[in-house]
Scaffold this active site. Structure first.
Site, PDB file in Angstrom:
ATOM      1  N   ASP A  47      38.655  29.756  49.413  1.00  0.00           N
ATOM      2  CA  ASP A  47      38.556  31.194  49.143  1.00  0.00           C
ATOM      3  C   ASP A  47      38.465  31.451  47.646  1.00  0.00           C
ATOM      4  O   ASP A  47      39.285  30.954  46.869  1.00  0.00           O
ATOM      5  CB  ASP A  47      39.786  31.920  49.698  1.00  0.00           C
ATOM      6  CG  ASP A  47      39.710  33.428  49.470  1.00  0.00           C
ATOM      7  OD1 ASP A  47      39.086  34.106  50.299  1.00  0.00           O
ATOM      8  OD2 ASP A  47      40.257  33.912  48.454  1.00  0.00           O
ATOM      9  N   TYR A  52      37.787  36.511  39.986  1.00  0.00           N
ATOM     10  CA  TYR A  52      38.711  35.479  39.519  1.00  0.00           C
ATOM     11  C   TYR A  52      38.155  34.740  38.305  1.00  0.00           C
ATOM     12  O   TYR A  52      38.890  34.019  37.632  1.00  0.00           O
ATOM     13  CB  TYR A  52      39.005  34.463  40.624  1.00  0.00           C
ATOM     14  CG  TYR A  52      39.608  35.024  41.885  1.00  0.00           C
ATOM     15  CD1 TYR A  52      40.129  36.320  41.939  1.00  0.00           C
ATOM     16  CD2 TYR A  52      39.650  34.272  43.052  1.00  0.00           C
ATOM     17  CE1 TYR A  52      40.674  36.827  43.107  1.00  0.00           C
ATOM     18  CE2 TYR A  52      40.197  34.757  44.218  1.00  0.00           C
ATOM     19  CZ  TYR A  52      40.700  36.042  44.251  1.00  0.00           C
ATOM     20  OH  TYR A  52      41.225  36.535  45.417  1.00  0.00           O
ATOM     21  N   LYS A  81      33.821  37.239  46.955  1.00  0.00           N
ATOM     22  CA  LYS A  81      34.036  38.679  47.116  1.00  0.00           C
ATOM     23  C   LYS A  81      33.246  39.511  46.115  1.00  0.00           C
ATOM     24  O   LYS A  81      33.027  39.094  44.969  1.00  0.00           O
ATOM     25  CB  LYS A  81      35.535  38.995  46.959  1.00  0.00           C
ATOM     26  CG  LYS A  81      36.429  38.166  47.875  1.00  0.00           C
ATOM     27  CD  LYS A  81      37.904  38.488  47.670  1.00  0.00           C
ATOM     28  CE  LYS A  81      38.779  37.512  48.429  1.00  0.00           C
ATOM     29  NZ  LYS A  81      38.909  36.216  47.743  1.00  0.00           N
ATOM     30  N   HIS A 112      36.010  43.414  47.876  1.00  0.00           N
ATOM     31  CA  HIS A 112      37.324  43.034  47.364  1.00  0.00           C
ATOM     32  C   HIS A 112      38.344  44.174  47.466  1.00  0.00           C
ATOM     33  O   HIS A 112      39.491  43.960  47.868  1.00  0.00           O
ATOM     34  CB  HIS A 112      37.182  42.580  45.911  1.00  0.00           C
ATOM     35  CG  HIS A 112      38.232  41.630  45.460  1.00  0.00           C
ATOM     36  ND1 HIS A 112      37.993  40.612  44.567  1.00  0.00           N
ATOM     37  CD2 HIS A 112      39.538  41.528  45.771  1.00  0.00           C
ATOM     38  CE1 HIS A 112      39.114  39.935  44.347  1.00  0.00           C
ATOM     39  NE2 HIS A 112      40.067  40.481  45.068  1.00  0.00           N
TER      40      HIS A 112
END
Length: 313
Positions: A47, A52, A81, A112
């Site tokens: 994931d 990020y 996402k 997200h």
């Protein structure tokens, strides 16, 4: 079948491995090794997210694992996402993520958060207004964003689409307008935040739950909570193992986040199948929190928006 090898069927017909490796807040230089090692010891669910800012490392870890010849791309389930500042540029965002990851497709693409931020703001990911608050694009509905996401599976770039951080309120806004029902809702979930309302709602609608932050946070009271410790002692495992296994027993997939090889392995190897008595013991903890309105959410970005979570207004 061991608990670590359980898979759940999505409403698309595809299967999602019950245990995934989370990559949020992993430091630069650590993610590639973590992903590669996780796959080498049996993880098949990875994931990630554009936000990020480590998709390139995630992709490098996947590439390294594939190069070993022990696993094929079709054996993996990769999620990323759509970030909030890309709500008006959905396919562009997918293309950026695929380029970062070095992949032709992802198995799951999630919205997200159900809100848009200014695509032309003063920061590509976290635009802010002069007062320091997030620069939200109030003209863009999450429903409009979802309609754009519905076009993605036909491109071959995305196998399934879903959402993250959705409450019942947002689903009730969205679902009357969909032609594709979200396959997954990824939410913060643990016994300190069971979110039973949204879990039950998604089950009714055929939307799979994936749990993030399953252990709470650093220093979480969950590790010393009496019912969790009781089950851990009874089953001869750690409280962390009980907390991860709890989600699988509920029918949810769960993201165990670590960059430490031994912990990555422990998270997988120590999963157990909790029985009804174990779940009833853990329910004492969640029921006690419900009785005192003491649920605890650890992830709540300062968007200044009410997402409709009953535990956090």
């Amino acid at each position: 079948m061991s608990a670590a090898d359980v898979r759940f069927k999505l409403n698309t017909g595809a299967e999602i491995p019950a245990l995934g490796l989370g990559t949020w807040q992993s430091k630069a230089g650590e993610v590639e090794r973590a992903v590669s090692h996780a796959i080498s010891v049996g993880y098949r669910h990875i994931d990630g997210a554009f936000c990020y800012q480590n998709e390139q490392e995630v992709g490098a870890g996947i590439k390294e694992a594939l190069a070993s010849g022990k696993v094929k791309r079709e054996d993996l389930f990769v999620t990323t996402k759509l970030w909030c500042s890309y709500h008006t540029r959905v396919e562009e965002a997918v293309d950026l993520s695929l380029k970062n990851l070095g992949l032709d497709y992802v198995d799951l693409y999630l919205m997200h958060w159900p809100l848009a931020m200014n695509a032309n703001g003063n920061h590509p990911l976290f635009p802010k207004l002069a007062d320091g608050s997030r620069d939200i694009d109030h003209s863009r509905s999450h429903i409009d964003t979802w309609k754009d996401m519905e076009k993605l599976p036909a491109t071959g770039k995305v196998r399934a689409i879903g959402v993250s951080n959705y409450s019942v309120k947002y689903f009730e806004e969205l679902l009357p307008h969909v032609t594709v029902v979200p396959a997954v809702n990824q939410i913060e979930n643990h016994p300190s935040l069971p979110q039973q309302e949204i879990v039950d709602f998604c089950k009714e609608k055929g939307i799979h739950i994936t749990a993030y932050s399953p252990l709470g946070s650093t220093g979480s009271p969950l590790f010393t909570a009496e019912p969790i410790v009781e089950v851990a002692k009874k089953r001869g495992v750690s409280p962390a193992s009980v907390l991860l296994s709890w989600h699988i027993a509920r029918g949810s997939s769960v993201l165990g986040k670590s960059v430490t090889p031994s912990r990555i392995e422990d998270n997988r190897n120590s999963l157990i199948k909790l029985d009804e008595s174990d779940m009833a013991t853990i329910a004492k903890y969640t029921d006690g929190l419900a009785a005192t309105n003491s649920f605890q959410r650890f992830v709540y970005p300062p968007f200044g928006v009410n997402f409709g979570f009953p535990d956090k207004q």
